[in-house]
Motif scaffolding. Structure first.
Motif, PDB file in Angstrom:
ATOM      1  N   LEU A 144       0.824  -1.206   0.000  1.00 57.22           N
ATOM      2  CA  LEU A 144       0.000   0.000   0.000  1.00 57.22           C
ATOM      3  C   LEU A 144       0.864   1.264   0.000  1.00 57.22           C
ATOM      4  CD1 LEU A 144      -2.844  -1.208   2.375  1.00 57.22           C
ATOM      5  CD2 LEU A 144      -2.923  -0.871  -0.112  1.00 57.22           C
ATOM      6  N   CYS A 145       1.984   1.180   0.694  1.00 59.13           N
ATOM      7  CA  CYS A 145       2.885   2.340   0.709  1.00 59.13           C
ATOM      8  C   CYS A 145       3.380   2.653  -0.691  1.00 59.13           C
ATOM      9  CB  CYS A 145       4.083   2.078   1.637  1.00 59.13           C
ATOM     10  SG  CYS A 145       3.658   2.289   3.362  1.00 59.13           S
ATOM     11  N   VAL A 146       3.847   1.609  -1.392  1.00 61.62           N
ATOM     12  CA  VAL A 146       4.376   1.830  -2.732  1.00 61.62           C
ATOM     13  C   VAL A 146       3.282   2.365  -3.639  1.00 61.62           C
ATOM     14  CG1 VAL A 146       5.427   0.762  -4.745  1.00 61.62           C
ATOM     15  CG2 VAL A 146       6.136   0.052  -2.470  1.00 61.62           C
ATOM     16  N   PHE A 183       3.262   5.904  -5.603  1.00 60.49           N
ATOM     17  CA  PHE A 183       3.053   5.929  -7.045  1.00 60.49           C
ATOM     18  C   PHE A 183       1.965   6.935  -7.412  1.00 60.49           C
ATOM     19  CE2 PHE A 183       0.915   4.112 -10.844  1.00 60.49           C
ATOM     20  CZ  PHE A 183       1.979   4.150 -11.721  1.00 60.49           C
ATOM     21  N   VAL A 184       0.844   6.840  -6.699  1.00 60.20           N
ATOM     22  CA  VAL A 184      -0.267   7.753  -6.989  1.00 60.20           C
ATOM     23  C   VAL A 184       0.155   9.188  -6.710  1.00 60.20           C
ATOM     24  CG1 VAL A 184      -2.610   8.411  -6.330  1.00 60.20           C
ATOM     25  CG2 VAL A 184      -2.004   5.997  -6.548  1.00 60.20           C
ATOM     26  N   LEU A 185       0.841   9.372  -5.585  1.00 59.02           N
ATOM     27  CA  LEU A 185       1.319  10.710  -5.225  1.00 59.02           C
ATOM     28  C   LEU A 185       2.224  11.272  -6.317  1.00 59.02           C
ATOM     29  CD1 LEU A 185       0.613  12.136  -2.567  1.00 59.02           C
ATOM     30  CD2 LEU A 185       2.965  11.679  -1.826  1.00 59.02           C
ATOM     31  N   ALA A 190       5.560  14.094 -10.671  1.00 55.74           N
ATOM     32  CA  ALA A 190       6.933  13.570 -10.661  1.00 55.74           C
ATOM     33  C   ALA A 190       6.966  12.293 -11.497  1.00 55.74           C
ATOM     34  CB  ALA A 190       7.403  13.296  -9.234  1.00 55.74           C
ATOM     35  N   GLY A 191       6.805  12.505 -12.767  1.00 60.03           N
ATOM     36  CA  GLY A 191       6.648  11.373 -13.681  1.00 60.03           C
ATOM     37  C   GLY A 191       7.776  10.374 -13.612  1.00 60.03           C
ATOM     38  N   SER A 192       8.982  10.838 -13.308  1.00 58.88           N
ATOM     39  CA  SER A 192      10.112   9.920 -13.365  1.00 58.88           C
ATOM     40  C   SER A 192      10.030   8.859 -12.270  1.00 58.88           C
ATOM     41  CB  SER A 192      11.421  10.685 -13.251  1.00 58.88           C
ATOM     42  OG  SER A 192      11.450  11.414 -12.061  1.00 58.88           O
ATOM     43  N   LEU A 193       9.465   9.238 -11.117  1.00 62.51           N
ATOM     44  CA  LEU A 193       9.326   8.258 -10.042  1.00 62.51           C
ATOM     45  C   LEU A 193       8.268   7.218 -10.415  1.00 62.51           C
ATOM     46  CD1 LEU A 193      10.238   7.413  -7.279  1.00 62.51           C
ATOM     47  CD2 LEU A 193       8.487   8.880  -6.276  1.00 62.51           C
ATOM     48  N   ALA A 194       7.146   7.718 -10.942  1.00 66.47           N
ATOM     49  CA  ALA A 194       6.101   6.803 -11.396  1.00 66.47           C
ATOM     50  C   ALA A 194       6.658   5.898 -12.490  1.00 66.47           C
ATOM     51  CB  ALA A 194       4.910   7.600 -11.912  1.00 66.47           C
ATOM     52  N   ALA A 195       7.497   6.492 -13.353  1.00 59.84           N
ATOM     53  CA  ALA A 195       8.068   5.720 -14.456  1.00 59.84           C
ATOM     54  C   ALA A 195       8.881   4.546 -13.936  1.00 59.84           C
ATOM     55  CB  ALA A 195       8.932   6.623 -15.323  1.00 59.84           C
TER      56      ALA A 195
END
Lengths: 504, 479
Positions: free
Chosen positions: A103-105, A109-111, A117-122
């Motif tokens: 759930l944290c991850v 991701f949603v945040l 911060a597309g690069s983190l989601a990427a």
């Protein structure tokens, strides 16, 4: 039978998606592009409601079949796990769920997506992770093979294969791809689908739905003889035989258990009341899922061999007292740009950063080696443009055609010819008209929109060497001038990106 | 007509005697060719009594020799041009940055000398300045009286126009060949660059020509001549002054295309018929260069190849050009820049001995020339005088690819052409294969350094721009 259908579809999906990333000619894209567009994260980013609703519905009915049929990273893990089990019969075992971590991850991701911060989601998108591995690790090999075939074809007077540049477009991308390969590969080899059930935000999202899946593997306690075969074959480690429960939020519907059960105690069917809700295994505390990190063997493959140009810095000017031979060509370097250039169809830096998952599909199909991974913190892994190897050709619209996330919208050639993605800037000190005193019209000659006029360096002397006068309002930022400028290693004319693309 | 028979027989024997029949057919296929040759071999080997004309031709004659009237020395009709020496990469050393394949040069020179070739033509700038040295290395392994050295005073760049610099070039040649005399020394490329003013600055104002005349008196230069390209006024002037200088020989470009059409295919080079006529009138021996036009007369369009093969199915296309040049009686030797051993073998066969062209064959070549001139090829002989380009462009590579496609009917007029897709791909893929992208015409800045160096007077920047514009149209499908 069901497992065979699942397996067939999975093999098809994996082959098609791999082909999509390996095809640098852009020829299979029209036929296979939809495989990328039905991936969950790209579909979400592209606001492709049909795909998202379809996937959600399918998950509510069939559970996380997505993970075992459509997700390329999941299928990649299945391949690794199967290879790892060719020798030695290592078996899986039940493990409690890492609910908090998952759930944290997912929250992270949603945040990241919401904050842009597309690069983190990427980094977390499984489809993009697979794309990066295919693009950075596998495509160069295919290109080298192609170049070998091209040499061969040349001898046979055939034009079936054209030579391409093989180059290392981004070291960070290579490192990320190798780390992904190492971490995901290691987890898959040791623990089956642990990555999908502990880290992958798509797995978690679908898991939230699959808890309520209509169809799922069911365990008939009356037939079960406790042989534990199903547990040993469960990649997700979600069969709790002690309590006769199957965690549907972690089950990826691979159907190994159904297939292997000797007594028919396991079946894929509609859940009655006996197995209504999956177990939230709260027993043992959450173990650190990411313990198996590191040990990625980072032997760097020398891709670049094929394309390596003699990087010896020699001045131009050559001795004309002799005939023949070639002057050394100093490789161009990418200038530091105040504003990065994002591909035509991206609309704006903001739109691009918010939607791109860094899957590298556009990089894979770019025919002129213009697109490469960015290295900036917020745009990390998202592509940007550079013109040291080629420029954005007027007839090419491939990146927009392949992008599954809506980060690059498809555009036509006509639209492209009137789209400003940057503006050319001239640097007096580097121009050959100034440094060598002879005129050169390479920038003006190759400008596809005729935005450059050659004018005399000294307005008083019409005979003085000609320099380019750029009409910024007409410039598209395609980079033809920058790429073909004779000044090396830095071009005397270069393109600065614009934050929001404009029509001209 | 067919002095190459023996070589063909050897080829056939190596590949195993095949086919007893099949004589006198006009098919063109390779298999057929072998069959015919094989039949000849069997006929010769088994039936000794067969007095077929084939058998007579099979006996290899010796190299045709021409006499230089000055000293009565005998010069082989085939002269070895050392401008396109082989490189270790297997190509001609002019094509890339690989070093010269000295072992192969030695092997070729040995073979040439063994087969009667005794004229070796080099120049200081050839093969990135390494030709003279490679030639000397190969020749020094033979007795000095077995060969004639022809080299040139190539003071092309203004920095070498001073007397000292020019003499240094000459002395360096003597030093490299470890000799006290050059057999044939040429003023290199008179008429090139700016024509008359350049000629005067290179050879007259600095007293270099006077020095060379003295050297001839002293016996250090056995024969003094010049090679001519470009401005016809310089050629006319030098011949008008023949009484003063007594040229021992003159080197000109002569082949069946240049005979009539040199004026048409380059800016102001005069036709070979005029040049030869003027020299013949004065009794000056002629050395022929570019008998093949840099390969353009061996690599011809298919319809031309068909015309020639129909007349002599078993002769190579190139042999026609050599027989043509050799058929002129005033010609002392015909230079061929041979980068492959097979070129050498074939040329030796053609001239051992020469079979002069009949009137009918001459007429045929005239027809061929008439037809060839209709192809709009760029008259580049790939001599590499323009190279290296300061911006790294492979000038001959770009032009040769264009010419090749033109000869193969792959140059398109519009997107509606029937073979558009295939021809487009052939041009673009072939272009990337034969010329690396960074060395393609799109990088020409138009600096013009190459222009005065082109013996064919091609406006290189303009032609590169034309090629680039064509490529751009192909890429954008906007032809």
């Amino acid at each position: 039978m069901l497992k065979k259908i699942r397996l067939t579809l999975a093999v098809l999906a994996l082959l098609c998606l791999t082909a999509l990333f390996l095809d640098f000619t852009g020829s299979v894209q029209p036929y296979l592009g939809f495989w990328a567009r039905i991936q969950l994260v790209p579909a979400l980013l592209a606001a492709n409601f049909v795909a998202v609703l379809g996937l959600a519905l399918a998950t509510l009915v069939l559970g996380r079949g997505y993970c075992s049929i459509l997700c390329p990273l999941g299928l990649f893990q299945d391949v690794v796990a199967r290879l790892a089990r060719l020798r030695g019969k290592r078996s899986y075992s039940f493990a409690p769920a890492h609910t908090a971590l998952r759930l944290c991850v997912l929250a992270l991701f949603v945040l990241a997506l919401v904050l842009g911060a597309g690069s983190l989601a990427a980094l977390l998108d499984p489809y993009a992770s697979f794309g990066r591995m295919a693009n950075a690790l596998l495509q160069p090999l295919v290109q080298l093979l192609n170049n070998g075939l091209s040499l061969l074809a040349d001898r046979l007077d055939s034009y079936a294969f054209a030579p391409v540049d093989v180059w290392l477009n981004s070291v960070p991308l290579l490192v990320i791809a190798l780390l992904t390969l190492g971490i995901v590969g290691f987890l898959a080899a040791r623990h089956g689908r642990l990555y999908c059930n502990a880290i992958c935000p798509v797995g978690t999202m679908l898991g939230l739905l699959s808890r309520f899946a209509f169809f799922r593997p069911l365990l008939d306690e009356t037939k079960c003889v406790n042989c534990r075969r199903c547990v040993r074959f469960c990649k997700s480690g979600c069969i709790d035989l002690e309590h006769k429960r199957i965690d549907a939020s972690r089950c990826v519907v691979c159907l190994n258990c159904v297939d292997t059960c000797p007594t028919g105690a396991l079946a894929f069917g509609h859940a009655g009341k006996e197995a209504r809700v999956a177990v939230q295994a709260k027993t043992a505390g959450t173990r650190a899922a990411s313990k198996g990190r590191g040990s990625a063997s980072c032997t760097r493959r020398d891709f670049v061999k094929g394309s390596a140009l003699a990087a010896v810095a020699a001045p131009l000017g050559t001795d004309k007292a002799i005939d023949g031979g070639f002057a050394k060509i100093v490789p161009k370097t990418n200038p530091v740009r105040a504003t990065a250039i994002v591909p035509p169809g991206a609309q704006s830096h903001a739109n691009f950063a918010a939607h791109c998952t860094g899957c590298q599909l556009c990089v894979s199909v770019c025919p002129t080696a213009v697109l490469r991974s960015a290295t900036g913190l917020l745009t990390f892994l998202q592509p940007e443009m550079g013109y040291e190897r080629g420029y954005c050709r007027p007839e090419c619209t491939r990146c927009g055609e392949v992008c599954p996330t809506g980060a690059i919208h498809p555009i036509t050639r006509a639209q492209k010819s009137a789209l400003q993605i940057g503006r050319a800037v001239w640097k007096r000190d580097l121009c050959v008209a100034v440094t060598s005193g002879h005129s050169c019209d390479n920038c003006a000659r190759h400008c596809p929109v005729e935005a450059i006029t050659m004018v005399a360096l000294d307005p008083q002397k019409p005979d003085s060497p000609k320099i380019p006068a750029v009409n910024e309002s007409r410039c598209t930022g395609c980079g033809a001038c920058e790429n073909l400028c004779p000044a090396r290693p830095l071009s005397a004319i270069h393109v600065e990106g614009v934050l929001v693309h404009a029509e001209i | 007509m067919n002095e190459r028979e023996s070589g063909q027989n050897r080829l056939a024997q190596e590949s195993g005697n095949q086919g007893g029949k099949g004589r006198r057919k006009t098919g063109l296929s390779r298999r057929h060719f072998l069959q015919v040759a094989g039949a000849g071999a069997i006929g010769a080997g088994l039936a000794g009594c067969d007095t077929d004309e084939r058998k007579v031709k099979e006996v290899r004659g010796s190299m045709t020799m021409r006499v230089n009237p000055k000293r009565g020395e005998k010069v082989s009709l085939l002269g070895f041009g050392m401008m396109r020496l082989p490189s270790v990469g297997g190509r001609s050393a002019r094509e890339g940055n690989e070093p010269i394949d000295q072992d192969m040069v030695n092997k070729m020179v040995d073979y040439a000398i063994a087969h009667g070739v005794n004229y070796f033509d080099t120049a200081p700038p050839y093969c990135k300045g390494k030709s003279e040295e490679a030639t000397a290395r190969a020749l020094l392994r033979h007795p000095r009286d077995k060969y004639f050295i022809a080299t040139k005073l190539s003071n092309f760049v203004p920095s070498t126009w001073s007397r000292e610099a020019s003499l240094q070039i000459y002395r360096n040649s003597l030093r490299l060949f470890v000799t006290d005399h050059i057999d044939y020394l040429l003023l290199h490329g008179v008429g090139m660059g700016n024509g008359m003013p350049d000629y005067e600055k290179r050879f007259l104002d600095n007293g270099v020509l006077d020095f060379l005349l003295e050297e001839r008196e002293r016996g250090h230069v056995r024969n003094l001549g010049f090679s001519y390209h470009g401005d016809i006024a310089v050629f006319d002037r030098l011949l008008a002054e023949h009484d003063k200088y007594h040229w021992d020989f003159v080197q000109i470009q002569l082949n069946y295309l240049d005979w009539k059409y040199a004026g048409r295919i380059k800016a102001f080079n005069s036709s070979a018929s005029y040049l030869y006529g003027e020299l013949d009138k004065r009794g000056i021996p002629v050395v022929v260069m570019e008998p093949l036009l840099g390969g353009r007369l061996s690599n011809v369009p298919n319809n031309i190849a068909a015309m020639l093969k129909q007349a002599a199915p078993e002769d190579s296309i190139a042999s026609w050009a050599f027989r043509y040049a050799g058929s002129f009686p005033r010609v002392l030797t015909v230079l061929s820049g041979m980068s492959r051993f097979e070129h050498l073998e074939e040329n030796i066969r053609t001239y051992s001995p020469l079979q002069p062209l009949s009137d009918r064959e001459m007429a045929l070549l005239e027809k061929v020339a008439d037809r060839m001139i209709r192809y709009d090829t760029i008259p580049c002989n790939a001599c590499d005088y323009c190279m290296p380009c300061p911006y790294g462009i492979d000038i001959p590579g770009c032009i040769l690819h264009y010419n090749k496609c033109l000869n193969e009917d792959l140059i398109l007029k519009s997107v509606r052409d029937k073979n558009y897709r295939e021809a487009r791909r052939a041009y673009l893929v072939g272009y990337d294969r034969s010329v690396p992208r960074l060395r393609q015409a799109s990088h020409c800045t138009g600096c013009g350094q190459c222009v005065p160096h082109c013996p064919q007077r091609i406006d290189i920047p303009a032609q590169l721009r034309r090629i680039d514009a064509y490529v751009e149209k192909l890429k954008q499908d906007r032809l």
